[in-house]
Design an enzyme around this catalytic site. Structure first.
Site, PDB file in Angstrom:
ATOM      1  N   PHE A  54       0.811  -1.223   0.000  1.00  0.00           N
ATOM      2  CA  PHE A  54       0.000   0.000   0.000  1.00  0.00           C
ATOM      3  C   PHE A  54       0.842   1.270   0.000  1.00  0.00           C
ATOM      4  CE2 PHE A  54      -1.559  -3.410   2.724  1.00  0.00           C
ATOM      5  CZ  PHE A  54      -2.569  -3.909   1.912  1.00  0.00           C
ATOM      6  N   CYS A  55       1.964   1.235  -0.701  1.00  0.00           N
ATOM      7  CA  CYS A  55       2.855   2.403  -0.762  1.00  0.00           C
ATOM      8  C   CYS A  55       3.248   2.863   0.641  1.00  0.00           C
ATOM      9  CB  CYS A  55       2.211   3.549  -1.532  1.00  0.00           C
ATOM     10  SG  CYS A  55       1.924   3.184  -3.271  1.00  0.00           S
ATOM     11  N   ASN A  56       3.446   1.908   1.534  1.00  0.00           N
ATOM     12  CA  ASN A  56       3.865   2.234   2.897  1.00  0.00           C
ATOM     13  C   ASN A  56       4.779   1.116   3.394  1.00  0.00           C
ATOM     14  OD1 ASN A  56       4.141   2.844   5.660  1.00  0.00           O
ATOM     15  ND2 ASN A  56       2.074   3.685   5.789  1.00  0.00           N
TER      16      ASN A  56
END
Length: 775
Positions: free
Chosen positions: A324-326
């Site tokens: 999740f782009c994290n």
């Protein structure tokens, strides 16, 4: 109206419109008044919470180019940072530092204290012990989609937002809210249209506009989308009654789902999911409407997120998967080390792909989120999906915890935020039965062309002795039982007893495909009725005849007509841009009439550049010379009758009705069907030879929902993918992909039914599986 929404005024904040939240963050990194290393003054620092979006972490690339150090900060370090208070003589330093943190983690939904804003600006909390003045960037993109933000109370210096996360529209518009106290200090190097009060083209003279917004909004802003924002705010208020009600509504759904989900158990007492959260979902002030988890099997092993995603699609549920782009939060919750990230990259895993497990360990997870439009029924649908796909009938016979003994809601309470009636849900949703047809629609033909006997003998003699199987269990011979090609991608199979092999696989296999009016490939996922279209090829007459019930047959020449050639296909189904040409109005009208929607038939041009998916041809010699037709992964797909038989018994038991093996073979849409003695032994092969042809195994085929479509009727039954997932443990693999390089003979190679198959086993090396499904 935007400032009013955030409970502030133009006296305190300026709005700078951007193309999105990412552009707003990039603007801050470029314009912040950094003091670099190596000057007489103390240098600036950029600090960010490790639980931050990629777009925040990416700011360090800009700060590094400015010779400014970046420091990642963990949550516990902030909580202990009161010890970082400076002595009085250092408290007057005015070096600007920037600390960024999310109001709400986009990974887990954890809400970080908004009180940090004032605590850090006042010096009560210090991310690192260094003299200077701290400014705060509050990443509010995730937070403001479901929670009210009062900038009159929590006065961060920079607040990047994305409007589509609030309304769902428009997608290309964001904004940066900047406090007017720091706005005059921001620096700008590039100046675009509309940002200059005056400048000279012949000399280095530029004077910016006085307005901060005009100074930083380069070029024409998206003014039509900006006008739409008023209507977005009006509708949001009218439908929901305001953001505080959205907060309570979405949290109630998340709390309910979390409570039931965390209570689900297998018959042996093992949990069905592992939830990644810093809270117990008891307080909407510290937890947002996001649930992040991985599904487990009854042994506690993680089921890959890509498999969960495929199963969810059967229930019309959209989930996010991966990290999740994290990456920071993903590493923390999944216990992934820095070394693991680097090793996963070397193993072929990159952000956004479907490689969900490496060495049995998850590379990411599954996330569900609730918004203002989500309902109690949505939460139930998701829970029913988890239960139906993970808990068997035998599991349901064992008593469960009282909160999940019944999961079928008889009535939804008006005051559903309390959700005290979770015992009204039934544990297993009803699955409708249907008739499974047994008659085959595949046309079978025999190639009349044969090479001269002398040439055939030389081909047979060319089979290498090294193709003799190494340590294969059992000594029974393996033979080819069926050969199928699919001239039109996603249409019915054309069965043959022998067929020429071209440089892209079986001659004419997936040379054509149906596209919609936008040039995007249409498959059975969107149009199950494509399986009712029966193409057959007559090599003597050099035509392809297309038939379908209720339609007059229509023919297409096998000879190319490149006069209408156009590059029109670039989509997921093609993986890469391919050169194609349109087959004309007559055939377009035929398909449009049959499918009831505008569509066209296009064909791949023979002079296209070779395209090969390098990650899937790992280990192949001269991979750049391997050419693909309109397939996704490889030239051939092979399945084993023994594997089909084992799966057939499993599915028949779950459906409580008999299945014909021919039906299952058609569902798996293979090119080559073989009869090996043992089920799934094909997954242990590294390469095979069939007659004079030699193939290398690329990897297993990860199946998607197309196997749920009856290739005789076009009807769907999600039980087939569910059964495959249950039968194979944590994967939906079935069949193997093959690649081959054609011989340099002047005559084409022939693949024939009855040919002997000679496999070579793997040498204890794992072949990287392709990332997408067979269609």
């Amino acid at each position: 109206r935007i400032l009013q929404y955030f409970h502030t005024t133009a006296e305190d904040y300026t709005i700078i419109f951007t193309s999105g939240c990412t552009a707003a963050l990039k603007l801050v990194a470029e314009a912040f008044p950094w003091i670099p290393e190596g000057t007489k003054q103390p240098s600036s620092r950029f600090c960010y919470l490790t639980d931050s979006h990629t777009s925040v972490v990416g700011m360090r690339g800009i700060t590094a180019s400015m010779n400014v150090l970046s420091v990642p900060i963990k949550q516990k370090e902030i909580l202990l940072s009161e010890k970082n208070r400076l002595p009085a003589e250092e408290q007057n330093c005015m070096t600007p530092h920037l600390f960024s943190y999310p109001a709400q983690s986009n990974f887990s939904g954890t809400k970080y204290p908004l009180s940090w804003i004032q605590d850090i600006k006042s010096g009560k909390l210090r991310p690192i012990k260094i003299p200077g003045k701290w400014f705060v960037l509050l990443d509010a993109a995730s937070y403001v989609s479901s929670s009210p933000l009062d900038l009159g109370v929590h006065q961060a210096d920079f607040i990047p937002i994305s409007f589509y996360k609030i309304f769902g529209f428009p997608t290309g518009l964001g904004a940066l809210l900047v406090t007017n106290r720091i706005a005059p200090l921001l620096r700008k190097t590039y100046f675009g249209g509309g940002t200059a009060a005056a400048y000279l083209a012949g000399e280095d003279f530029y004077f910016p506009r006085k307005s901060i917004a005009e100074r930083f909004e380069d070029g024409t802003v998206s003014f039509l989308d900006i006008i739409a924002l008023k209507h977005g705010f009006d509708v949001l208020e009218k439908l929901t009654g305001g953001m505080e009600k959205i907060k309570q509504h979405t949290f109630a759904l998340a709390h309910y789902t979390y409570t039931v989900l965390s209570a689900l158990k297998y018959a042996n007492g093992a949990p069905v999911v592992r939830i990644y959260s810093d809270t117990d979902f008891s307080n909407p002030d510290v937890q947002g409407p996001i649930i992040n988890f991985n599904v487990l099997d009854d042994n506690g092993e993680v089921i890959g997120f890509s498999q969960v995603d495929k199963m969810a699609s059967l229930y019309n549920i959209h989930v996010r998967t991966g990290c999740f782009c994290n990456t920071g939060a993903c590493q923390m919750h999944l216990n992934i080390s820095n070394g693991d990230i680097q090793r996963n990259l070397q193993a072929g895993h990159v952000c956004g792909d479907d490689i969900d497990l490496v060495d049995g360990r998850p590379t990411g997870s599954v996330r569900i989120s609730f918004g203002y439009m989500s309902s109690f029924e949505d939460a139930q649908t998701f829970l029913k999906f988890i239960i139906a796909t993970r808990l068997s009938k035998s599991d349901t016979e064992i008593p469960f915890q009282s909160s999940v003994t019944k999961l079928m809601t008889e009535s939804v309470p008006d005051d559903h935020p309390s959700f005290n009636n979770t015992d009204k849900l039934s544990l297993i949703p009803r699955i409708s039965d249907r008739e499974l047809r047994n008659n085959s629609s595949a046309t079978k033909t025999t190639v009349s062309w044969q090479p001269p006997e002398a040439e055939a003998e030389s081909i047979r003699a060319a089979v290498s002795e090294t193709a003799v199987p190494t340590c294969r269990r059992g000594g029974k011979p393996i033979a080819v039982t069926n050969i199928y090609l699919y001239p039109i991608k996603s249409c019915s199979a054309f069965e043959v007893t022998e067929w020429p092999v071209g440089n892209q696989g079986l001659l004419y296999d997936r040379n054509w495909m149906v596209v919609n009016q936008n040039g995007v490939c249409v498959t059975q996922k969107q149009e199950p009725r494509l399986c009712l279209v029966n193409p057959s090829i007559d090599l003597k007459k050099k035509v392809m005849v297309i038939q379908a019930e209720g339609m007059d047959p229509i023919s297409v020449s096998l000879e190319e007509d490149t006069g209408k050639e156009a590059v029109i296909c670039e989509s997921k189904v093609c993986s890469h841009r391919v050169k194609t040409y349109d087959c004309g109005e007559r055939i377009a009208d035929w398909f449009s009439l049959f499918l009831g929607r505008p569509c066209r038939l296009i064909r791949q041009s023979s002079d296209m550049k070779n395209r090969s998916n390098q990650k899937n041809t790992k280990g192949l010699a001269s991979a750049t010379n391997i050419s693909l037709s309109l397939v996704n992964e490889a030239q051939y797909l092979l399945i084993n009758v023994a594997s089909i038989l084992q799966l057939k018994e499993y599915i028949s038991a779950r459906l409580d009705e008999p299945l014909e093996i021919e039906e299952l073979i058609r569902r798996f849409r293979a090119n080559i069907v073989i009869s090996a003695p043992e089920s799934f032994e094909e997954e242990e092969w590294a390469e095979i030879s069939i007659g004079a042809l030699q193939f290398q195994v690329v990897g297993p085929c990860s199946r998607c929902q197309i196997i749920c479509i009856d290739q005789q009727s076009g009807e769907r039954n999600k039980e087939f993918l569910q059964s495959l997932s249950a039968a194979r443990g944590r994967k939906t693999n079935f069949g193997i992909y093959l690649m081959n390089q054609t011989s340099r003979s002047s005559f084409p190679d022939i693949l024939s039914v009855g040919s002997q198959v000679l496999p070579v086993l793997k040498e204890n090396t794992e072949i990287q599986p392709p990332t997408s499904s067979e269609e």
